[in-house]
Design a protein around this motif. Structure first.
Motif, PDB file in Angstrom:
ATOM      1  N   MET A   1       0.839  -1.172   0.000  1.00 18.74           N
ATOM      2  CA  MET A   1       0.000   0.000   0.000  1.00 18.74           C
ATOM      3  C   MET A   1       0.885   1.238   0.000  1.00 18.74           C
ATOM      4  SD  MET A   1      -2.750   1.430   2.793  1.00 18.74           S
ATOM      5  CE  MET A   1      -4.039   0.318   2.349  1.00 18.74           C
ATOM      6  N   VAL A   2       0.528   2.175  -0.831  1.00 14.50           N
ATOM      7  CA  VAL A   2       1.234   3.452  -0.911  1.00 14.50           C
ATOM      8  C   VAL A   2       0.632   4.396   0.125  1.00 14.50           C
ATOM      9  CG1 VAL A   2       1.725   5.430  -2.391  1.00 14.50           C
ATOM     10  CG2 VAL A   2       1.679   3.133  -3.370  1.00 14.50           C
ATOM     11  N   ASN A   3       1.470   5.143   0.821  1.00 16.35           N
ATOM     12  CA  ASN A   3       0.998   6.118   1.799  1.00 16.35           C
ATOM     13  C   ASN A   3       1.236   7.530   1.266  1.00 16.35           C
ATOM     14  OD1 ASN A   3       0.074   4.554   4.119  1.00 16.35           O
ATOM     15  ND2 ASN A   3       2.177   3.819   4.152  1.00 16.35           N
ATOM     16  N   PHE A   4       0.142   8.280   1.138  1.00 14.19           N
ATOM     17  CA  PHE A   4       0.210   9.663   0.718  1.00 14.19           C
ATOM     18  C   PHE A   4      -0.056  10.560   1.922  1.00 14.19           C
ATOM     19  CE2 PHE A   4      -1.340   7.765  -3.384  1.00 14.19           C
ATOM     20  CZ  PHE A   4      -0.207   8.036  -4.122  1.00 14.19           C
ATOM     21  N   GLU A   5       0.583  11.719   1.955  1.00 13.44           N
ATOM     22  CA  GLU A   5       0.326  12.714   2.991  1.00 13.44           C
ATOM     23  C   GLU A   5      -0.979  13.418   2.646  1.00 13.44           C
ATOM     24  OE1 GLU A   5       0.565  16.385   3.254  1.00 13.44           O
ATOM     25  OE2 GLU A   5       0.133  16.045   5.355  1.00 13.44           O
ATOM     26  N   LEU A   6      -1.861  13.571   3.601  1.00 10.05           N
ATOM     27  CA  LEU A   6      -3.208  14.069   3.373  1.00 10.05           C
ATOM     28  C   LEU A   6      -3.243  15.454   2.737  1.00 10.05           C
ATOM     29  CD1 LEU A   6      -6.240  13.653   3.650  1.00 10.05           C
ATOM     30  CD2 LEU A   6      -6.078  14.533   5.983  1.00 10.05           C
ATOM     31  N   GLU A   7      -2.506  16.405   3.249  1.00 10.35           N
ATOM     32  CA  GLU A   7      -2.574  17.776   2.728  1.00 10.35           C
ATOM     33  C   GLU A   7      -2.039  17.879   1.307  1.00 10.35           C
ATOM     34  OE1 GLU A   7      -4.306  20.339   3.893  1.00 10.35           O
ATOM     35  OE2 GLU A   7      -4.949  18.851   5.362  1.00 10.35           O
ATOM     36  N   THR A   8      -0.955  17.183   1.007  1.00  7.67           N
ATOM     37  CA  THR A   8      -0.446  17.245  -0.364  1.00  7.67           C
ATOM     38  C   THR A   8      -1.393  16.529  -1.319  1.00  7.67           C
ATOM     39  OG1 THR A   8       0.982  15.313   0.003  1.00  7.67           O
ATOM     40  CG2 THR A   8       1.981  17.489   0.306  1.00  7.67           C
ATOM     41  N   ALA A   9      -2.064  15.486  -0.847  1.00  3.80           N
ATOM     42  CA  ALA A   9      -3.057  14.799  -1.683  1.00  3.80           C
ATOM     43  C   ALA A   9      -4.252  15.706  -1.958  1.00  3.80           C
ATOM     44  CB  ALA A   9      -3.505  13.511  -1.008  1.00  3.80           C
ATOM     45  N   ARG A  10      -4.686  16.458  -0.948  1.00  4.10           N
ATOM     46  CA  ARG A  10      -5.776  17.415  -1.164  1.00  4.10           C
ATOM     47  C   ARG A  10      -5.383  18.469  -2.186  1.00  4.10           C
ATOM     48  NH1 ARG A  10      -7.628  18.254   5.057  1.00  4.10           N
ATOM     49  NH2 ARG A  10      -9.174  16.598   5.103  1.00  4.10           N
ATOM     50  N   GLN A  11      -4.151  18.960  -2.102  1.00  4.64           N
ATOM     51  CA  GLN A  11      -3.678  19.948  -3.069  1.00  4.64           C
ATOM     52  C   GLN A  11      -3.643  19.350  -4.476  1.00  4.64           C
ATOM     53  OE1 GLN A  11      -3.009  23.317  -2.542  1.00  4.64           O
ATOM     54  NE2 GLN A  11      -3.093  23.261  -4.770  1.00  4.64           N
ATOM     55  N   LEU A  12      -3.183  18.115  -4.575  1.00  4.88           N
ATOM     56  CA  LEU A  12      -3.157  17.436  -5.873  1.00  4.88           C
ATOM     57  C   LEU A  12      -4.558  17.337  -6.453  1.00  4.88           C
ATOM     58  CD1 LEU A  12      -1.776  15.782  -8.116  1.00  4.88           C
ATOM     59  CD2 LEU A  12      -2.051  13.772  -6.635  1.00  4.88           C
ATOM     60  N   ALA A  13      -5.527  16.930  -5.635  1.00  4.50           N
ATOM     61  CA  ALA A  13      -6.908  16.812  -6.109  1.00  4.50           C
ATOM     62  C   ALA A  13      -7.434  18.162  -6.591  1.00  4.50           C
ATOM     63  CB  ALA A  13      -7.793  16.243  -5.004  1.00  4.50           C
ATOM     64  N   SER A  14      -7.151  19.211  -5.853  1.00  4.55           N
ATOM     65  CA  SER A  14      -7.576  20.556  -6.243  1.00  4.55           C
ATOM     66  C   SER A  14      -6.912  20.976  -7.556  1.00  4.55           C
ATOM     67  CB  SER A  14      -7.229  21.542  -5.133  1.00  4.55           C
ATOM     68  OG  SER A  14      -7.523  22.859  -5.525  1.00  4.55           O
ATOM     69  N   ASP A  15      -5.623  20.708  -7.688  1.00  6.89           N
ATOM     70  CA  ASP A  15      -4.896  21.062  -8.909  1.00  6.89           C
ATOM     71  C   ASP A  15      -5.412  20.286 -10.112  1.00  6.89           C
ATOM     72  OD1 ASP A  15      -3.363  22.831  -7.453  1.00  6.89           O
ATOM     73  OD2 ASP A  15      -1.615  21.512  -7.330  1.00  6.89           O
ATOM     74  N   ILE A  16      -5.760  19.026  -9.907  1.00  8.73           N
ATOM     75  CA  ILE A  16      -6.304  18.216 -11.010  1.00  8.73           C
ATOM     76  C   ILE A  16      -7.616  18.822 -11.496  1.00  8.73           C
ATOM     77  CG2 ILE A  16      -7.393  15.999 -11.561  1.00  8.73           C
ATOM     78  CD1 ILE A  16      -5.159  14.683  -9.843  1.00  8.73           C
ATOM     79  N   ARG A  17      -8.516  19.155 -10.567  1.00  9.55           N
ATOM     80  CA  ARG A  17      -9.801  19.745 -10.962  1.00  9.55           C
ATOM     81  C   ARG A  17      -9.610  21.074 -11.689  1.00  9.55           C
ATOM     82  NH1 ARG A  17     -11.159  17.416  -6.108  1.00  9.55           N
ATOM     83  NH2 ARG A  17     -10.769  19.325  -4.933  1.00  9.55           N
ATOM     84  N   SER A  18      -8.747  21.938 -11.161  1.00  5.89           N
ATOM     85  CA  SER A  18      -8.562  23.242 -11.803  1.00  5.89           C
ATOM     86  C   SER A  18      -7.875  23.102 -13.166  1.00  5.89           C
ATOM     87  CB  SER A  18      -7.799  24.201 -10.887  1.00  5.89           C
ATOM     88  OG  SER A  18      -6.475  23.789 -10.702  1.00  5.89           O
ATOM     89  N   THR A  19      -6.983  22.137 -13.292  1.00  9.50           N
ATOM     90  CA  THR A  19      -6.320  21.918 -14.576  1.00  9.50           C
ATOM     91  C   THR A  19      -7.295  21.393 -15.619  1.00  9.50           C
ATOM     92  OG1 THR A  19      -4.202  21.554 -13.484  1.00  9.50           O
ATOM     93  CG2 THR A  19      -4.417  20.724 -15.744  1.00  9.50           C
ATOM     94  N   HIS A  20      -8.166  20.455 -15.227  1.00  6.70           N
ATOM     95  CA  HIS A  20      -9.205  19.987 -16.160  1.00  6.70           C
ATOM     96  C   HIS A  20     -10.010  21.183 -16.663  1.00  6.70           C
ATOM     97  CE1 HIS A  20      -9.231  15.625 -16.342  1.00  6.70           C
ATOM     98  NE2 HIS A  20      -9.122  15.528 -15.030  1.00  6.70           N
ATOM     99  N   GLN A  21     -10.418  22.046 -15.739  1.00  6.31           N
ATOM    100  CA  GLN A  21     -11.220  23.215 -16.108  1.00  6.31           C
ATOM    101  C   GLN A  21     -10.438  24.145 -17.039  1.00  6.31           C
ATOM    102  OE1 GLN A  21     -14.488  23.628 -15.173  1.00  6.31           O
ATOM    103  NE2 GLN A  21     -14.466  25.282 -16.650  1.00  6.31           N
ATOM    104  N   SER A  22      -9.178  24.375 -16.736  1.00  3.24           N
ATOM    105  CA  SER A  22      -8.351  25.262 -17.566  1.00  3.24           C
ATOM    106  C   SER A  22      -8.168  24.712 -18.976  1.00  3.24           C
ATOM    107  CB  SER A  22      -6.979  25.460 -16.913  1.00  3.24           C
ATOM    108  OG  SER A  22      -7.102  26.137 -15.694  1.00  3.24           O
ATOM    109  N   ILE A  23      -7.925  23.421 -19.077  1.00  2.00           N
ATOM    110  CA  ILE A  23      -7.748  22.812 -20.398  1.00  2.00           C
ATOM    111  C   ILE A  23      -9.041  22.916 -21.195  1.00  2.00           C
ATOM    112  CG2 ILE A  23      -7.378  20.625 -21.613  1.00  2.00           C
ATOM    113  CD1 ILE A  23      -5.353  19.913 -19.365  1.00  2.00           C
TER     114      ILE A  23
END
Length: 112
Positions: A1-23
């Motif tokens: 199992m891979v362990n991700f840090e919660l806050e950086t994962a939240r930032q990644l999720a936010s960046d993914i959504r905003s990037t989809h919108q920008s594209i």
């Protein structure tokens, strides 16, 4: 199992959504520009041979943006696969559109 840090994962999720919108916004802008270029060419007295390069240029830009979107969607898919095998499998990792992954989920951090 891979362990991700919660806050950086939240930032990644936010960046993914905003990037989809920008594209998608860029695609819509390029589609509008393509129409405008064709409309100007069509309503001018310039011969088609002179306007061909402008039309090809915007059409190629639109095609390249569609290809870039495909690359981003594929990268997002790989991130989602990694997330499913992680301690943060309950978190929405930036998925957009209808479906179960877009509903807010209760955050559950699993320390394995």
């Amino acid at each position: 199992m891979v362990n991700f840090e919660l806050e950086t994962a939240r930032q990644l999720a936010s960046d993914i959504r905003s990037t989809h919108q920008s594209i998608d916004n860029a695609l819509a802008d390029l589609a509008s520009l393509t129409f405008s270029v064709i409309d100007v060419c069509r309503n001018s007295d310039a011969p088609p041979a002179h306007t061909q390069a402008a039309i090809e240029g915007v059409a190629n830009g639109l095609t390249m943006m569609v290809d870039a979107r495909k690359g981003f969607v594929n990268a997002h898919r790989k991130i989602a696969v990694a997330q499913r095998d992680s301690n943060l499998q309950e978190i929405n990792f930036g998925c957009v559109g209808p479906g179960p992954l877009t509903r807010p989920s209760g955050l559950r951090v699993v320390n394995g």
